[in-house]
Write an enzyme that holds these catalytic residues in place. Structure first.
Site, PDB file in Angstrom:
ATOM      1  N   CYS A 110       0.809  -1.228   0.000  1.00 44.10           N
ATOM      2  CA  CYS A 110       0.000   0.000   0.000  1.00 44.10           C
ATOM      3  C   CYS A 110       0.839   1.274   0.000  1.00 44.10           C
ATOM      4  CB  CYS A 110      -0.914   0.010   1.213  1.00 44.10           C
ATOM      5  SG  CYS A 110      -1.984  -1.413   1.293  1.00 44.10           S
ATOM      6  N   HIS A 245      -3.071   7.333   2.302  1.00 42.45           N
ATOM      7  CA  HIS A 245      -3.566   6.026   1.876  1.00 42.45           C
ATOM      8  C   HIS A 245      -4.930   5.799   2.513  1.00 42.45           C
ATOM      9  CE1 HIS A 245      -4.050   1.858   1.137  1.00 42.45           C
ATOM     10  NE2 HIS A 245      -3.638   1.439   2.312  1.00 42.45           N
ATOM     11  N   ASN A 275     -10.193   0.219   0.299  1.00 45.65           N
ATOM     12  CA  ASN A 275      -8.726   0.252   0.262  1.00 45.65           C
ATOM     13  C   ASN A 275      -8.262  -0.403  -1.039  1.00 45.65           C
ATOM     14  OD1 ASN A 275      -6.001  -0.361   0.573  1.00 45.65           O
ATOM     15  ND2 ASN A 275      -6.183  -0.971   2.717  1.00 45.65           N
TER      16      ASN A 275
HETATM   17  O1  UT7 Z   1      -3.766  -1.108   3.591  1.00 40.46           O
HETATM   18  C1  UT7 Z   1      -3.073  -2.013   4.374  1.00 40.46           C
HETATM   19  C2  UT7 Z   1      -3.123  -1.565   5.737  1.00 40.46           C
HETATM   20  N1  UT7 Z   1      -4.341  -2.026   6.379  1.00 40.46           N
HETATM   21  C3  UT7 Z   1      -4.918  -1.291   7.291  1.00 40.46           C
HETATM   22  O2  UT7 Z   1      -4.515  -0.201   7.548  1.00 40.46           O
HETATM   23  C4  UT7 Z   1      -6.064  -1.901   8.066  1.00 40.46           C
HETATM   24  C5  UT7 Z   1      -5.950  -1.504   9.515  1.00 40.46           C
HETATM   25  N2  UT7 Z   1      -6.913  -2.140  10.371  1.00 40.46           N
HETATM   26  C6  UT7 Z   1      -8.234  -1.857  10.336  1.00 40.46           C
HETATM   27  O3  UT7 Z   1      -8.683  -1.057   9.538  1.00 40.46           O
HETATM   28  C7  UT7 Z   1      -9.122  -2.484  11.379  1.00 40.46           C
HETATM   29  O4  UT7 Z   1      -8.326  -3.117  12.352  1.00 40.46           O
HETATM   30  C8  UT7 Z   1     -10.124  -3.510  10.817  1.00 40.46           C
HETATM   31  C9  UT7 Z   1     -11.146  -2.805   9.948  1.00 40.46           C
HETATM   32  C10 UT7 Z   1      -9.397  -4.580  10.025  1.00 40.46           C
HETATM   33  C11 UT7 Z   1     -10.884  -4.180  11.961  1.00 40.46           C
HETATM   34  O5  UT7 Z   1     -11.487  -3.208  12.754  1.00 40.46           O
HETATM   35  P1  UT7 Z   1     -11.254  -3.177  14.330  1.00 40.46           P
HETATM   36  O6  UT7 Z   1     -12.046  -2.024  14.799  1.00 40.46           O
HETATM   37  O7  UT7 Z   1      -9.790  -3.167  14.602  1.00 40.46           O
HETATM   38  O8  UT7 Z   1     -11.936  -4.506  14.766  1.00 40.46           O
HETATM   39  P2  UT7 Z   1     -11.295  -5.706  15.625  1.00 40.46           P
HETATM   40  O9  UT7 Z   1     -10.408  -6.529  14.768  1.00 40.46           O
HETATM   41  O10 UT7 Z   1     -10.768  -5.160  16.919  1.00 40.46           O
HETATM   42  O11 UT7 Z   1     -12.584  -6.539  15.957  1.00 40.46           O
HETATM   43  C12 UT7 Z   1     -13.578  -6.053  16.874  1.00 40.46           C
HETATM   44  C13 UT7 Z   1     -14.803  -6.926  16.753  1.00 40.46           C
HETATM   45  C14 UT7 Z   1     -14.461  -8.416  16.835  1.00 40.46           C
HETATM   46  O12 UT7 Z   1     -15.532  -9.065  17.507  1.00 40.46           O
HETATM   47  P3  UT7 Z   1     -15.386  -9.478  19.038  1.00 40.46           P
HETATM   48  O13 UT7 Z   1     -14.216 -10.406  19.105  1.00 40.46           O
HETATM   49  O14 UT7 Z   1     -15.175  -8.189  19.784  1.00 40.46           O
HETATM   50  O15 UT7 Z   1     -16.700 -10.136  19.341  1.00 40.46           O
HETATM   51  C15 UT7 Z   1     -14.483  -8.850  15.403  1.00 40.46           C
HETATM   52  O16 UT7 Z   1     -14.782 -10.209  15.247  1.00 40.46           O
HETATM   53  O17 UT7 Z   1     -15.430  -6.722  15.494  1.00 40.46           O
HETATM   54  C16 UT7 Z   1     -15.593  -7.988  14.849  1.00 40.46           C
HETATM   55  N3  UT7 Z   1     -15.513  -7.790  13.410  1.00 40.46           N
HETATM   56  C17 UT7 Z   1     -16.590  -7.506  12.665  1.00 40.46           C
HETATM   57  N4  UT7 Z   1     -17.888  -7.334  12.990  1.00 40.46           N
HETATM   58  C18 UT7 Z   1     -18.732  -7.064  11.980  1.00 40.46           C
HETATM   59  C19 UT7 Z   1     -14.418  -7.837  12.619  1.00 40.46           C
HETATM   60  N5  UT7 Z   1     -14.765  -7.603  11.354  1.00 40.46           N
HETATM   61  C20 UT7 Z   1     -16.110  -7.391  11.360  1.00 40.46           C
HETATM   62  C21 UT7 Z   1     -17.050  -7.102  10.348  1.00 40.46           C
HETATM   63  N6  UT7 Z   1     -18.340  -6.935  10.699  1.00 40.46           N
HETATM   64  N7  UT7 Z   1     -16.702  -6.967   9.054  1.00 40.46           N
END
Ligand code: UT7
Length: 318
Positions: A110, A245, A275
């Site tokens: 990226c 980005h 993204n």
């Molecule tokens: O371009 C390359 C670089 N990439 C990035 O910069 C991505 C950076 N990371 C992110 O944007 C975020 O970390 C994500 C979008 C990938 C995830 O968001 P988050 O706010 O960090 O969520 P999390 O991984 O902490 O998950 C929180 C909760 C979890 O559930 P529990 O364990 O709390 O019950 C996940 O299972 O949200 C859940 N979850 C979802 N729920 C509904 C994860 N993905 C989803 C989803 N829909 N799509």
């Protein structure tokens, strides 16, 4: 030796996939994606490979710059989702444009568009005869996304962005950092079919530790912008736009807060495209340039972060 940007282009495939569409295939919903990531929809290619999308973006950038394609001295391209490892993406684009100039890829996920600009600046210095370079980031991220994994499939989209650079003095400064390793973001190849190789194939999709990446991104983005400002004795008042980005709207908001600057200073179009990895910065730059909100002489900071891990930013004058 440096350059100025004299034309930009972009291409996204016509198929729109909304958050509601994704909620029919994985356990997610529009509210979660909108709130946690800031994406409403993304474009997904139904029948075009990354090189074909990249060619369309390149042709638009060429038309926008008003140059004849024959004037291009080199093509630098980036992708993590090309349809071939060889020929390189740059070679595919050179062929598509019917040119015979030097062409090569740079791999930096990226962050790659800024690596392309950096490489171009170096080549302008190295080859005094070079006057114009085409840079292209193009991705069919949908081809390397696991549509059973809700934490990644909601993020990525397809598209391409391009720019024509002309020898000049407007690439003012840059920072590039790499912290190599595959524990946070990884896109494995298959191990092949060699009967003597004993390691197992991992799924050939994006594997990402979301929270780790998130923290890395906020720190990288705010530190890189700060470094460029300090090193050039500038304040945020001197900067017309930051073009980041487009990975997660909350990353941008957190970085803005850390930098003590209004979110409005950051150009953002993630809600429409998600993204698009190496294409995201040039697509954003193109949309900003065409929005009428960018004027010759404006100072901009482009910044990106991602797989590698890598992060990079540059200060340019429009
Ligand atoms: O371009 C390359 C670089 N990439 C990035 O910069 C991505 C950076 N990371 C992110 O944007 C975020 O970390 C994500 C979008 C990938 C995830 O968001 P988050 O706010 O960090 O969520 P999390 O991984 O902490 O998950 C929180 C909760 C979890 O559930 P529990 O364990 O709390 O019950 C996940 O299972 O949200 C859940 N979850 C979802 N729920 C509904 C994860 N993905 C989803 C989803 N829909 N799509």
């Amino acid at each position: 030796m440096s350059f100025r940007i004299i034309g930009t282009g972009m291409y996204v495939p016509p198929k729109v996939v909304t958050n509601d569409d994704l909620s029919k295939i994985v356990d997610t919903n529009d509210e979660w994606i909108s709130k946690r990531v800031g994406i409403k929809e993304r474009r997904i290619s139904e029948n075009e490979f990354a090189s074909e999308m990249g060619l369309k973006a390149a042709q638009q950038a060429i038309a926008d710059s008003g140059i004849n394609p024959e004037e291009i001295d080199a093509i630098f391209a980036a992708t993590v989702s090309g349809e071939t490892s060889s020929p390189s993406m740059a070679c595919m684009l050179q062929n598509g444009l019917g040119l015979s100039c030097m062409a090569m890829d740079i791999s930096a996920a990226c962050s790659a568009f800024i690596f392309l600009l950096e490489t171009a600046a170096a080549f302008f210095g190295l080859h005094k005869e070079y006057q114009k370079i085409l840079v292209v980031g193009t991705e069919r991220m949908s081809g390397i996304t696991d549509y059973a994994d809700r934490s990644t499939c909601i993020i990525f989209g397809d598209g391409a962005g391009a720019a024509i650079l002309e020898r000049g003095e407007n690439y003012l400064d840059s920072v590039i950092s790499v912290d190599g390793g595959d524990s946070v973001i990884k896109i494995p190849h298959t191990v092949g079919s060699c009967p003597w190789f004993t390691r197992e194939t991992e799924s050939p999709y994006v594997h990402m530790q979301g929270q780790e990446t998130f923290k890395y991104a906020v720190t990288a983005l705010s530190q890189d912008v700060t470094t460029l400002l300090e090193r050039n004795s500038l304040t945020m008042e001197d900067i017309a736009w930051i073009v980041p980005h487009q990975a997660n709207k909350r990353i941008i908001d957190f970085a803005a807060k850390r930098l003590g600057v209004s979110k409005e200073k950051f150009f953002c179009n993630i809600e429409k495209y998600g993204n698009t990895s190496s294409a995201s910065v040039p697509i954003a730059l193109h949309e900003l340039a065409k929005s009428g909100q960018l004027h010759r002489g404006d100072k901009l900071i482009l910044c990106a972060f991602g797989g590698g891990l890598s992060n990079a930013a540059c200060l340019i004058e429009w």
